[in-house]
Design a protein around this motif. Structure first.
Motif, PDB file in Angstrom:
ATOM      1  N   TYR A 141       0.838  -1.208   0.000  1.00 35.35           N
ATOM      2  CA  TYR A 141       0.000   0.000   0.000  1.00 35.35           C
ATOM      3  C   TYR A 141       0.871   1.255   0.000  1.00 35.35           C
ATOM      4  CZ  TYR A 141      -3.326  -3.597   0.679  1.00 35.35           C
ATOM      5  OH  TYR A 141      -4.056  -4.758   0.482  1.00 35.35           O
ATOM      6  N   PHE A 142       1.912   1.189  -0.803  1.00 38.76           N
ATOM      7  CA  PHE A 142       2.830   2.301  -0.990  1.00 38.76           C
ATOM      8  C   PHE A 142       2.693   2.902  -2.384  1.00 38.76           C
ATOM      9  CE2 PHE A 142       7.009   3.617  -2.695  1.00 38.76           C
ATOM     10  CZ  PHE A 142       7.259   4.710  -1.872  1.00 38.76           C
ATOM     11  N   LEU A 143       2.581   2.061  -3.392  1.00 38.63           N
ATOM     12  CA  LEU A 143       2.566   2.542  -4.765  1.00 38.63           C
ATOM     13  C   LEU A 143       1.314   3.355  -5.073  1.00 38.63           C
ATOM     14  CD1 LEU A 143       3.932  -0.640  -6.595  1.00 38.63           C
ATOM     15  CD2 LEU A 143       5.207   1.352  -5.769  1.00 38.63           C
ATOM     16  N   ASP A 144       0.236   3.126  -4.341  1.00 32.53           N
ATOM     17  CA  ASP A 144      -1.014   3.853  -4.585  1.00 32.53           C
ATOM     18  C   ASP A 144      -0.986   5.286  -4.048  1.00 32.53           C
ATOM     19  OD1 ASP A 144      -1.013   2.745  -1.941  1.00 32.53           O
ATOM     20  OD2 ASP A 144      -3.126   3.274  -1.772  1.00 32.53           O
ATOM     21  N   LEU A 145       0.086   5.678  -3.355  1.00 35.79           N
ATOM     22  CA  LEU A 145       0.144   7.004  -2.744  1.00 35.79           C
ATOM     23  C   LEU A 145       0.460   8.113  -3.739  1.00 35.79           C
ATOM     24  CD1 LEU A 145       2.239   6.224   0.487  1.00 35.79           C
ATOM     25  CD2 LEU A 145      -0.261   6.279   0.240  1.00 35.79           C
ATOM     26  N   PHE A 146       0.942   7.755  -4.926  1.00 40.20           N
ATOM     27  CA  PHE A 146       1.558   8.748  -5.802  1.00 40.20           C
ATOM     28  C   PHE A 146       0.813   8.907  -7.121  1.00 40.20           C
ATOM     29  CE2 PHE A 146       4.751   6.633  -3.214  1.00 40.20           C
ATOM     30  CZ  PHE A 146       5.281   7.720  -2.526  1.00 40.20           C
ATOM     31  N   LYS A 147       0.984  10.079  -7.715  1.00 39.03           N
ATOM     32  CA  LYS A 147       0.531  10.275  -9.083  1.00 39.03           C
ATOM     33  C   LYS A 147       1.441   9.487 -10.024  1.00 39.03           C
ATOM     34  CE  LYS A 147      -1.526  14.816  -8.287  1.00 39.03           C
ATOM     35  NZ  LYS A 147      -1.502  16.270  -8.613  1.00 39.03           N
ATOM     36  N   GLU A 148       0.966   9.280 -11.246  1.00 37.81           N
ATOM     37  CA  GLU A 148       1.637   8.359 -12.160  1.00 37.81           C
ATOM     38  C   GLU A 148       3.092   8.744 -12.427  1.00 37.81           C
ATOM     39  OE1 GLU A 148       0.950   6.876 -16.714  1.00 37.81           O
ATOM     40  OE2 GLU A 148      -0.796   6.893 -15.360  1.00 37.81           O
ATOM     41  N   HIS A 149       3.375  10.035 -12.605  1.00 38.59           N
ATOM     42  CA  HIS A 149       4.741  10.458 -12.900  1.00 38.59           C
ATOM     43  C   HIS A 149       5.690  10.104 -11.747  1.00 38.59           C
ATOM     44  CE1 HIS A 149       8.077  12.810 -14.437  1.00 38.59           C
ATOM     45  NE2 HIS A 149       8.146  13.451 -13.282  1.00 38.59           N
ATOM     46  N   GLN A 206      -2.344  14.508   3.533  1.00 40.44           N
ATOM     47  CA  GLN A 206      -1.898  15.247   2.348  1.00 40.44           C
ATOM     48  C   GLN A 206      -1.511  14.298   1.212  1.00 40.44           C
ATOM     49  OE1 GLN A 206       1.253  17.687   4.090  1.00 40.44           O
ATOM     50  NE2 GLN A 206      -0.160  19.408   4.224  1.00 40.44           N
ATOM     51  N   LEU A 207      -2.319  13.288   1.015  1.00 39.44           N
ATOM     52  CA  LEU A 207      -2.080  12.283  -0.018  1.00 39.44           C
ATOM     53  C   LEU A 207      -1.839  12.935  -1.377  1.00 39.44           C
ATOM     54  CD1 LEU A 207      -2.210   9.193  -0.764  1.00 39.44           C
ATOM     55  CD2 LEU A 207      -4.633   9.612  -1.269  1.00 39.44           C
ATOM     56  N   GLU A 208      -0.803  12.457  -2.074  1.00 40.06           N
ATOM     57  CA  GLU A 208      -0.487  12.995  -3.400  1.00 40.06           C
ATOM     58  C   GLU A 208      -1.456  12.509  -4.462  1.00 40.06           C
ATOM     59  OE1 GLU A 208       2.883  12.245  -6.801  1.00 40.06           O
ATOM     60  OE2 GLU A 208       3.611  12.516  -4.751  1.00 40.06           O
ATOM     61  N   SER A 209      -1.814  11.231  -4.414  1.00 34.92           N
ATOM     62  CA  SER A 209      -2.640  10.625  -5.454  1.00 34.92           C
ATOM     63  C   SER A 209      -4.062  11.184  -5.441  1.00 34.92           C
ATOM     64  CB  SER A 209      -2.686   9.108  -5.249  1.00 34.92           C
ATOM     65  OG  SER A 209      -3.545   8.505  -6.188  1.00 34.92           O
ATOM     66  N   ASN A 210      -4.667  11.247  -6.638  1.00 35.57           N
ATOM     67  CA  ASN A 210      -6.051  11.710  -6.766  1.00 35.57           C
ATOM     68  C   ASN A 210      -7.033  10.584  -7.039  1.00 35.57           C
ATOM     69  OD1 ASN A 210      -5.495  14.525  -6.514  1.00 35.57           O
ATOM     70  ND2 ASN A 210      -4.666  14.504  -8.598  1.00 35.57           N
ATOM     71  N   LYS A 211      -6.524   9.447  -7.478  1.00 37.93           N
ATOM     72  CA  LYS A 211      -7.410   8.337  -7.834  1.00 37.93           C
ATOM     73  C   LYS A 211      -6.597   7.053  -7.873  1.00 37.93           C
ATOM     74  CE  LYS A 211      -6.705   9.044 -12.796  1.00 37.93           C
ATOM     75  NZ  LYS A 211      -7.343   9.295 -14.107  1.00 37.93           N
TER      76      LYS A 211
END
Length: 209
Positions: free
Chosen positions: A111-119, A168-173
């Motif tokens: 549950y780490f990779l889902d924290l970020f935007k694609e870039h 302050q999660l970076e990911s939006n979806k």
């Protein structure tokens, strides 16, 4: 961004109530594939519940456990008081600032990779590949957007709203993490699904060209 200090005290309770233990099940499903003396990197290890499962394997393992949250890593440290088979090196750092001592046989992203935007995620995956031995495994447990329906979309929206307000999660979806891994030069070896396929666990190896 992605600061979990504020919710560390209730994170495990929320995970158990909402996902009925499936977060931990997904993390531990493939742990039996580990071999004695494997070198393991756990990225964003959270409160460290997976360490208890690793200690039950009763094989010697060397683990670097990195987690930027002070509160999370303190909880993880307390879980290791009675462990004799694990040599765990805790480091309160982000992946970007972590310097590995040598390469790893396993890298675990729970549950780490889902924290970020694609870039950002693509950059992290490139860095992870540089830390892996030839033939090393990447073990991923995360949320799956490949099979969506109304309740999964609703739960995903609530999760993102809550974590944006609190961490302050970076990911939006939710992203198709499996597809991004395959596009980044990883080959999937095994996969399992949980919680009506909203959660997946998989083992990947980096492609050798």
């Amino acid at each position: 961004m992605n600061d979990y200090n504020r919710i560390a005290w209730i994170y495990d309770v929320l995970a158990r109530l909402i996902f009925r233990g499936n977060l931990l099940k997904s993390q531990t499903h493939f742990l039996s594939d580990l071999k004695p003396n494997d070198r393991i990197l756990i990225i964003g290890g959270g409160t460290g519940k997976v360490l208890e499962a690793l200690s039950l394997l009763v094989i010697p393992l060397e683990i670097d456990f990195i987690e930027p949250s002070t509160s999370m890593i303190e909880k993880a440290r307390k879980r290791m008081l009675d462990s004799s088979n694990l040599m765990v090196n805790f480091q309160q750092v982000t992946l970007e600032s972590f310097t590995p001592r040598s390469k790893y046989d396993w890298v675990c992203c729970f549950y780490f990779l889902d924290l970020f935007k694609e870039h950002s995620l693509k950059q992290h995956l490139y860095r992870i590949k540089t830390m892996m031995n030839e033939g090393a495994n990447l073990l991923v447990a995360d949320f799956n957007n490949r099979e969506s329906n109304w309740w999964k979309r609703l739960l995903s929206a609530i999760m993102h709203w809550f974590f944006k307000m609190t961490t302050q999660l970076e990911s939006n979806k939710l992203k198709n993490i499996d597809s991004l891994l395959l596009d980044s030069g990883f080959r999937k070896e095994k996969e399992a699904h949980f919680f009506s396929r909203f959660i997946f666990s998989a083992i990947y190896q980096k492609e050798v060209f």
